[in-house]
Design an enzyme around this catalytic site. Structure first.
Site, short mmCIF file in Angstrom:
data_model
loop_
_atom_site.label_atom_id
_atom_site.label_comp_id
_atom_site.label_asym_id
_atom_site.label_seq_id
_atom_site.Cartn_x
_atom_site.Cartn_y
_atom_site.Cartn_z
N GLY A 30 -3.46 1.30 16.97
CA GLY A 30 -2.47 0.61 16.14
C GLY A 30 -3.12 -0.34 15.16
O GLY A 30 -4.35 -0.50 15.13
N ASP A 82 -5.42 -3.74 23.77
CA ASP A 82 -4.44 -2.95 23.01
C ASP A 82 -3.31 -3.85 22.53
O ASP A 82 -3.10 -4.95 23.07
CB ASP A 82 -3.88 -1.81 23.90
CG ASP A 82 -3.26 -0.69 23.08
OD1 ASP A 82 -3.18 -0.80 21.84
OD2 ASP A 82 -2.84 0.31 23.70
N LYS A 95 5.34 0.16 24.63
CA LYS A 95 4.25 0.63 23.78
C LYS A 95 4.54 2.07 23.37
O LYS A 95 5.38 2.73 23.95
CB LYS A 95 2.92 0.57 24.55
CG LYS A 95 2.48 -0.85 24.83
CD LYS A 95 1.12 -0.95 25.50
CE LYS A 95 0.08 -0.07 24.92
NZ LYS A 95 -0.11 -0.21 23.46
N GLY A 96 3.81 2.50 22.34
CA GLY A 96 3.94 3.90 21.93
C GLY A 96 4.53 4.08 20.55
O GLY A 96 4.74 5.21 20.11
N GLY A 97 4.78 2.95 19.87
CA GLY A 97 5.26 3.06 18.49
C GLY A 97 4.32 3.90 17.64
O GLY A 97 4.74 4.62 16.74
N GLU A 104 -2.89 5.75 26.20
CA GLU A 104 -2.96 4.30 26.42
C GLU A 104 -2.75 3.98 27.90
O GLU A 104 -3.46 3.15 28.49
CB GLU A 104 -1.91 3.58 25.56
CG GLU A 104 -2.27 3.61 24.08
CD GLU A 104 -1.18 3.09 23.16
OE1 GLU A 104 -0.03 2.93 23.61
OE2 GLU A 104 -1.49 2.86 21.99
#
Ligand code: 5RP
Length: 226
Positions: A30, A82, A95-97, A104
């Site tokens: 990211g 992260d 998370k995971g956008g 991850e």
């Protein structure tokens, strides 16, 4: 640099002070992590090696001369760094956008400590305002949309698209984004959704929560331990 990017750069720099020379490092994905990778390269800190959570982060690390290993080549990582789309007061996250949630979660599970770096816009009371990413096996997507929507009348799930086609992850799977959730019990929610057939990874990180959050605020970097 925008004010938000400036906060991201500050937390990236702050994370470096928590990493010793010779550490085995997990690296997330990211825009905040990109600041971290750049800061790591600029610092001259020599880590033993890294395992990354995406092709994009691996490419950036290699380009800057930082060694990248496959997950199976390393027994355990000292620290995983992260970002997050949302983080709350127990260290539970969405998370995971950036679509990297499965790797991850794998790299986080392989690490002794999870340091979350985030600007203050990511801090929430309750997870769920950010659309929850869920990586799914393509043939299960339609049924899983129904499963999510049966959780409540305001819940809507949709297939993430790119240029008119379903988004394909680094693992050759598809992604759902689920809107309208208010996740009161992240541990139970993650456990429930993880056992639905066809779910690869749900973007709630409660079992793999952060141990530390470096939060960039207008008043400096705040550190939270969970
Ligand atoms: C990628 C992620 C990222 O950590 C999350 O989307 C935050 O990204 P950014 O630092 O760009 O705001 O989970 O899958």
């Amino acid at each position: 640099m925008s004010p938000q990017d400036s906060l991201k750069a500050q937390v990236a720099q702050a994370a470096l002070s928590l990493i010793g020379p010779g550490a085995w490092l997990g690296v997330g994905t990211g825009s905040t992590v990109n600041f971290f990778i750049d800061a790591l390269a600029a610092s001259g800190l020599k880590v033993a090696g890294t395992v990354s959570s995406s092709e994009a982060s691996s490419a950036r690390l290699k380009q800057l001369g930082i060694p990248v290993f496959a997950s199976h080549e390393v027994a355990e990582l000292d620290v995983y760094v992260d970002g997050a789309d949302e983080i709350e007061s127990h260290g539970y996250m969405i998370k995971g956008g950036g679509a990297a949630l499965t790797r991850e979660k794998i790299v986080a599970a392989q690490s002794k400590q999870f340091i979350c770096i985030a600007d203050e816009s990511k801090w929430v009371q309750t997870l769920g305002a950010f659309p929850l990413p869920v990586e799914v096996i393509p043939m299960a997507a339609a049924r899983l949309i129904q499963c999510f929507e049966s959780l409540g009348s305001g819940v809507k799930a949709s297939l993430r698209m790119k240029e008119g086609k379903p988004w394909v992850t680094d693992n050759a799977q598809h992604l759902l984004d689920v809107r309208g959730l208010q996740i009161q019990d992240p541990l139970a929610f993650e456990s429930l959704v993880s056992q639905w057939p066809g779910v690869v990874t749900v973007g709630v990180f409660a079992h793999q929560k952060a141990n530390v959050c470096l939060l960039g605020t207008a008043h400096g970097v705040k550190t939270f331990y969970f």
